[in-house]
Design a protein around this motif. Structure first.
Motif, PDB file in Angstrom:
ATOM      1  N   CYS A 182       0.803  -1.225   0.000  1.00  0.00           N
ATOM      2  CA  CYS A 182       0.000   0.000   0.000  1.00  0.00           C
ATOM      3  C   CYS A 182       0.835   1.274   0.000  1.00  0.00           C
ATOM      4  O   CYS A 182       0.284   2.368  -0.124  1.00  0.00           O
ATOM      5  CB  CYS A 182      -0.964   0.007   1.183  1.00  0.00           C
ATOM      6  SG  CYS A 182      -0.116  -0.149   2.776  1.00  0.00           S
TER       7      CYS A 182
ATOM      8  N   CYS B 173      -4.792  -0.347   0.168  1.00  0.00           N
ATOM      9  CA  CYS B 173      -4.618  -0.560  -1.281  1.00  0.00           C
ATOM     10  C   CYS B 173      -5.920  -0.239  -2.024  1.00  0.00           C
ATOM     11  O   CYS B 173      -5.896   0.347  -3.116  1.00  0.00           O
ATOM     12  CB  CYS B 173      -4.216  -2.004  -1.569  1.00  0.00           C
ATOM     13  SG  CYS B 173      -2.540  -2.429  -1.075  1.00  0.00           S
ATOM     14  N   GLN B 174      -7.036  -0.630  -1.419  1.00  0.00           N
ATOM     15  CA  GLN B 174      -8.339  -0.370  -2.052  1.00  0.00           C
ATOM     16  C   GLN B 174      -8.581   1.134  -2.196  1.00  0.00           C
ATOM     17  O   GLN B 174      -9.031   1.605  -3.239  1.00  0.00           O
ATOM     18  CB  GLN B 174      -9.457  -1.023  -1.235  1.00  0.00           C
ATOM     19  CG  GLN B 174     -10.822  -0.984  -1.906  1.00  0.00           C
ATOM     20  CD  GLN B 174     -10.887  -1.853  -3.153  1.00  0.00           C
ATOM     21  OE1 GLN B 174     -10.757  -3.058  -3.068  1.00  0.00           O
ATOM     22  NE2 GLN B 174     -11.067  -1.232  -4.322  1.00  0.00           N
ATOM     23  N   ARG B 175      -8.250   1.880  -1.120  1.00  0.00           N
ATOM     24  CA  ARG B 175      -8.424   3.340  -1.180  1.00  0.00           C
ATOM     25  C   ARG B 175      -7.549   3.932  -2.282  1.00  0.00           C
ATOM     26  O   ARG B 175      -7.983   4.801  -3.050  1.00  0.00           O
ATOM     27  CB  ARG B 175      -8.066   3.978   0.171  1.00  0.00           C
ATOM     28  CG  ARG B 175      -9.217   3.984   1.179  1.00  0.00           C
ATOM     29  CD  ARG B 175      -8.926   4.876   2.374  1.00  0.00           C
ATOM     30  NE  ARG B 175      -7.921   4.274   3.250  1.00  0.00           N
ATOM     31  CZ  ARG B 175      -8.184   3.379   4.183  1.00  0.00           C
ATOM     32  NH1 ARG B 175      -9.422   2.968   4.375  1.00  0.00           N
ATOM     33  NH2 ARG B 175      -7.229   2.890   4.936  1.00  0.00           N
TER      34      ARG B 175
ATOM     35  N   ASP C 238      -8.983   2.976  -5.666  1.00  0.00           N
ATOM     36  CA  ASP C 238     -10.209   3.757  -5.924  1.00  0.00           C
ATOM     37  C   ASP C 238      -9.857   5.182  -6.342  1.00  0.00           C
ATOM     38  O   ASP C 238     -10.492   5.764  -7.224  1.00  0.00           O
ATOM     39  CB  ASP C 238     -11.101   3.787  -4.678  1.00  0.00           C
ATOM     40  CG  ASP C 238     -11.741   2.438  -4.394  1.00  0.00           C
ATOM     41  OD1 ASP C 238     -11.689   1.550  -5.275  1.00  0.00           O
ATOM     42  OD2 ASP C 238     -12.283   2.276  -3.283  1.00  0.00           O
TER      43      ASP C 238
ATOM     44  N   LEU D 153      -9.208  -3.205  -8.044  1.00  0.00           N
ATOM     45  CA  LEU D 153      -8.219  -3.972  -7.298  1.00  0.00           C
ATOM     46  C   LEU D 153      -8.709  -5.410  -7.168  1.00  0.00           C
ATOM     47  O   LEU D 153      -9.850  -5.650  -6.771  1.00  0.00           O
ATOM     48  CB  LEU D 153      -8.041  -3.384  -5.892  1.00  0.00           C
ATOM     49  CG  LEU D 153      -7.091  -4.160  -4.970  1.00  0.00           C
ATOM     50  CD1 LEU D 153      -5.643  -3.975  -5.403  1.00  0.00           C
ATOM     51  CD2 LEU D 153      -7.260  -3.706  -3.516  1.00  0.00           C
TER      52      LEU D 153
END
Ligand code: SF4
Length: 197
Positions: free
Chosen positions: A129, A180-182, A185, A191
């Motif tokens: 991340c 990582c998702q943030r 996005d 992802l």
């Protein structure tokens, strides 16, 4: 024999190089010689003809998507990748690359146009991340700048029309996956969280 082409189930994979700019803790190359029964260490990198000659005769019996993914970072062998991808598109296959996203650093110039033209899907291994964690586990020869560069590379490929996906392995833990998702996005890139084998 050098295996430039291997199959898993009905999917075809292309193995273009053993070179990689990373030395990831979790790399499957550590302690493994190949995929299943297929050795993937190669003595020399192939040109396009050498790859195409190893493709199965009955191409239509295989999945419509062919994947550039072997025992190294495929973009090191860029000319062959471009030529093989062009051949595959001519025989109605689509293409995907699994890449560490460092191609522009590897080549010292922006090659995202070549990748976006050659690969319908560009799967960039995000792995972590942030830059420090990435470097800690992936050990890029380019140091901590590798992470920002891979983000930039993914955005360039997306701008050039490729279907770009980030991937991480679930072993990094829920908090880092959420981070990582943030990040994904914020860049408008999907992802994919893979389950550790
Ligand atoms: S980027 Fe891929 S091939 Fe390179 S060391 Fe990491 S896992 Fe292995």
């Amino acid at each position: 024999m050098n295996n430039y082409v291997y199959t898993i189930g009905n999917k075809i994979y292309i193995n273009l190089t053993n070179r990689c700019s990373n030395r990831c803790d979790f790399c499957i190359r550590q302690g493994r010689k190949g995929m299943g029964q297929t050795p993937l260490w190669i003595d020399c990198e192939p040109d396009a003809d050498e790859v195409i000659m190893q493709l199965p005769q009955n191409l239509d019996d295989y999945d419509g998507e062919v994947v550039f993914c072997g025992f190294g970072e495929p973009t090191y062998n860029l000319d062959t990748l471009e030529e093989v991808a062009s051949y595959l598109h001519c025989v109605d296959k689509t293409t995907r690359i699994n890449t560490n996203g460092q191609a522009n650093l590897i080549h010292g110039r922006d090659v995202s146009d070549v990748i976006a033209d050659s690969c319908n899907v560009v799967n960039v291994s995000l792995n972590e991340c942030n830059a420090d964690k990435y470097q800690e586990h992936c050990n890029s020869v380019f140091g901590t700048k590798a992470f920002d560069e891979l983000l930039q590379f993914a955005q360039l490929c997306k701008q050039r029309g490729a279907n770009v996906i980030f991937s991480v392995v679930d072993s990094i833990g829920a908090a880092d996956i959420a981070e990582c998702q943030r990040l994904a996005d914020s860049l408008g890139i999907p992802l994919r969280v893979r389950v550790k084998e």
